[in-house]
Design a protein around this motif. Structure first.
Motif, PDB file in Angstrom:
ATOM      1  N   THR A 122     -11.696 -52.065  31.849  1.00 20.97           N
ATOM      2  CA  THR A 122     -11.896 -52.724  33.192  1.00 20.97           C
ATOM      3  C   THR A 122     -10.905 -53.989  33.287  1.00 20.97           C
ATOM      4  O   THR A 122     -10.037 -54.129  34.322  1.00 20.97           O
ATOM      5  CB  THR A 122     -13.088 -53.089  33.400  1.00 20.97           C
ATOM      6  OG1 THR A 122     -14.144 -51.804  33.345  1.00 20.97           O
ATOM      7  CG2 THR A 122     -13.440 -53.948  34.815  1.00 20.97           C
ATOM      8  N   PHE A 123     -10.780 -54.762  32.379  1.00 19.11           N
ATOM      9  CA  PHE A 123      -9.936 -56.019  32.218  1.00 19.11           C
ATOM     10  C   PHE A 123      -8.568 -55.431  32.500  1.00 19.11           C
ATOM     11  O   PHE A 123      -7.860 -55.759  33.171  1.00 19.11           O
ATOM     12  CB  PHE A 123     -10.249 -56.693  30.961  1.00 19.11           C
ATOM     13  CG  PHE A 123      -8.905 -57.495  30.747  1.00 19.11           C
ATOM     14  CD1 PHE A 123      -8.534 -58.792  31.164  1.00 19.11           C
ATOM     15  CD2 PHE A 123      -8.209 -57.294  29.586  1.00 19.11           C
ATOM     16  CE1 PHE A 123      -7.675 -59.612  30.797  1.00 19.11           C
ATOM     17  CE2 PHE A 123      -7.237 -57.871  29.060  1.00 19.11           C
ATOM     18  CZ  PHE A 123      -6.697 -59.021  29.587  1.00 19.11           C
ATOM     19  N   GLU A 124      -8.026 -54.404  31.837  1.00 18.29           N
ATOM     20  CA  GLU A 124      -6.630 -53.871  31.748  1.00 18.29           C
ATOM     21  C   GLU A 124      -6.236 -53.469  33.101  1.00 18.29           C
ATOM     22  O   GLU A 124      -5.086 -53.497  33.555  1.00 18.29           O
ATOM     23  CB  GLU A 124      -6.295 -53.021  30.654  1.00 18.29           C
ATOM     24  CG  GLU A 124      -4.900 -52.694  30.336  1.00 18.29           C
ATOM     25  CD  GLU A 124      -4.708 -51.603  29.367  1.00 18.29           C
ATOM     26  OE1 GLU A 124      -4.080 -52.125  28.377  1.00 18.29           O
ATOM     27  OE2 GLU A 124      -4.979 -50.400  29.370  1.00 18.29           O
ATOM     28  N   LYS A 125      -7.261 -52.862  33.644  1.00 19.85           N
ATOM     29  CA  LYS A 125      -7.007 -52.142  34.956  1.00 19.85           C
ATOM     30  C   LYS A 125      -6.769 -53.262  36.038  1.00 19.85           C
ATOM     31  O   LYS A 125      -5.789 -52.997  36.936  1.00 19.85           O
ATOM     32  CB  LYS A 125      -8.136 -51.340  35.320  1.00 19.85           C
ATOM     33  CG  LYS A 125      -8.094 -50.367  36.878  1.00 19.85           C
ATOM     34  CD  LYS A 125      -9.082 -49.710  37.014  1.00 19.85           C
ATOM     35  CE  LYS A 125      -8.907 -48.962  38.488  1.00 19.85           C
ATOM     36  NZ  LYS A 125      -9.879 -48.000  38.683  1.00 19.85           N
ATOM     37  N   LYS A 126      -7.417 -54.270  35.901  1.00 21.22           N
ATOM     38  CA  LYS A 126      -7.289 -55.429  36.700  1.00 21.22           C
ATOM     39  C   LYS A 126      -5.918 -56.170  36.613  1.00 21.22           C
ATOM     40  O   LYS A 126      -4.962 -56.366  37.497  1.00 21.22           O
ATOM     41  CB  LYS A 126      -8.344 -56.455  36.781  1.00 21.22           C
ATOM     42  CG  LYS A 126      -9.653 -56.119  37.197  1.00 21.22           C
ATOM     43  CD  LYS A 126     -10.665 -57.006  36.873  1.00 21.22           C
ATOM     44  CE  LYS A 126     -10.729 -58.562  36.901  1.00 21.22           C
ATOM     45  NZ  LYS A 126     -11.678 -59.184  36.566  1.00 21.22           N
ATOM     46  N   CYS A 127      -5.454 -56.205  35.125  1.00 16.22           N
ATOM     47  CA  CYS A 127      -4.265 -56.878  34.757  1.00 16.22           C
ATOM     48  C   CYS A 127      -3.148 -55.593  35.424  1.00 16.22           C
ATOM     49  O   CYS A 127      -1.964 -56.140  35.932  1.00 16.22           O
ATOM     50  CB  CYS A 127      -4.055 -56.899  33.459  1.00 16.22           C
ATOM     51  SG  CYS A 127      -4.979 -58.087  32.702  1.00 16.22           S
ATOM     52  N   ASP A 128      -3.179 -54.449  35.158  1.00 15.26           N
ATOM     53  CA  ASP A 128      -2.462 -53.493  35.823  1.00 15.26           C
ATOM     54  C   ASP A 128      -2.277 -53.725  37.328  1.00 15.26           C
ATOM     55  O   ASP A 128      -1.010 -53.474  37.723  1.00 15.26           O
ATOM     56  CB  ASP A 128      -2.992 -52.114  35.497  1.00 15.26           C
ATOM     57  CG  ASP A 128      -2.785 -51.491  34.393  1.00 15.26           C
ATOM     58  OD1 ASP A 128      -2.254 -52.168  33.512  1.00 15.26           O
ATOM     59  OD2 ASP A 128      -3.475 -50.375  34.070  1.00 15.26           O
ATOM     60  N   GLU A 129      -3.248 -53.945  38.184  1.00 18.43           N
ATOM     61  CA  GLU A 129      -2.924 -54.297  39.482  1.00 18.43           C
ATOM     62  C   GLU A 129      -2.125 -55.499  39.832  1.00 18.43           C
ATOM     63  O   GLU A 129      -1.178 -55.409  40.647  1.00 18.43           O
ATOM     64  CB  GLU A 129      -4.294 -54.419  40.288  1.00 18.43           C
ATOM     65  CG  GLU A 129      -5.198 -52.924  40.178  1.00 18.43           C
ATOM     66  CD  GLU A 129      -6.771 -53.333  40.576  1.00 18.43           C
ATOM     67  OE1 GLU A 129      -7.044 -54.119  40.867  1.00 18.43           O
ATOM     68  OE2 GLU A 129      -7.473 -52.274  40.246  1.00 18.43           O
TER      69      GLU A 129
END
Length: 196
Positions: A122-129
């Motif tokens: 979930t954290f990585e997805k937010k960073c991706d964004e």
């Protein structure tokens, strides 16, 4: 700082220095200045506290990254990405947060592995964004050559993982020198024709 935050900060220090099994709720309570049973007014158990510490570290890292990416639009993409790399690698080089991130988020206690892994994704997805926004800007402006965003993200994360691990082997000046060299090679790999 409220009591929950105090408990999390103290728990972060203990987990980072004594490990998961070497840390007791009694140790944490004593350092916070409360009785052990009072911890249960804030967290269900040690596992719940550990998950909360994990989320705290991930959120702190994400907010730092977001703040750098959200800076002045007049900055070059190169400058923003480099500042993001420096600020986040410095954060992960901090004794408590870095140790926790590198050890427990990558190699969590077996019983908590699935839950920590979900939080990390979930954290990585937010960073991706947030990183995708600046990478797209770089591609549109020609600062970054026309690569897929996923390729850029994957390269950036692998680059960051390498930089972060260096904190555990070298003194600060050596790390800074290595980080600068690694950055220069990384940027050469993605830069476009309009790079300053």
């Amino acid at each position: 700082m409220n009591t929950d935050e105090k408990i999390i900060r103290v728990a972060l220090r203990h987990f980072s220095t004594s490990g998961y099994t070497g840390t007791s709720l009694a140790m944490i309570a004593e350092d916070v200045g409360i009785k052990k049973p009072s911890i249960y007014n804030h967290f269900k158990n040690k596992e719940d506290l550990f998950i909360s510490v994990s989320e705290y570290v991930l959120n702190e890292y994400f907010q730092l990254l977001k703040n750098v990416i959200d800076l002045d639009e007049d900055q070059s993409v190169k400058s923003i990405l480099k500042n993001a790399m420096i600020d986040t690698s410095d954060y992960l080089g901090m004794e408590e947060s870095g140790k926790f991130y590198m050890h427990f988020l990558l190699f969590p206690p077996p019983d908590l592995k699935a839950q920590i892994h979900r939080s990390f994704l979930t954290f990585e997805k937010k960073c991706d964004e947030v990183l995708s926004i600046i990478l797209k800007r770089g591609i549109v402006s020609g600062e970054i050559r026309p690569l897929s965003i996923r390729e850029c993200l994957d390269a950036y994360y692998c680059f960051m993982d390498g930089i972060t691990s260096q904190w555990f082997y070298y003194d600060e000046q050596t790390l800074i020198n290595k980080r600068e060299s690694a950055w220069n090679i990384f940027w050469q790999g993605i830069k476009g024709g309009n790079d300053n």
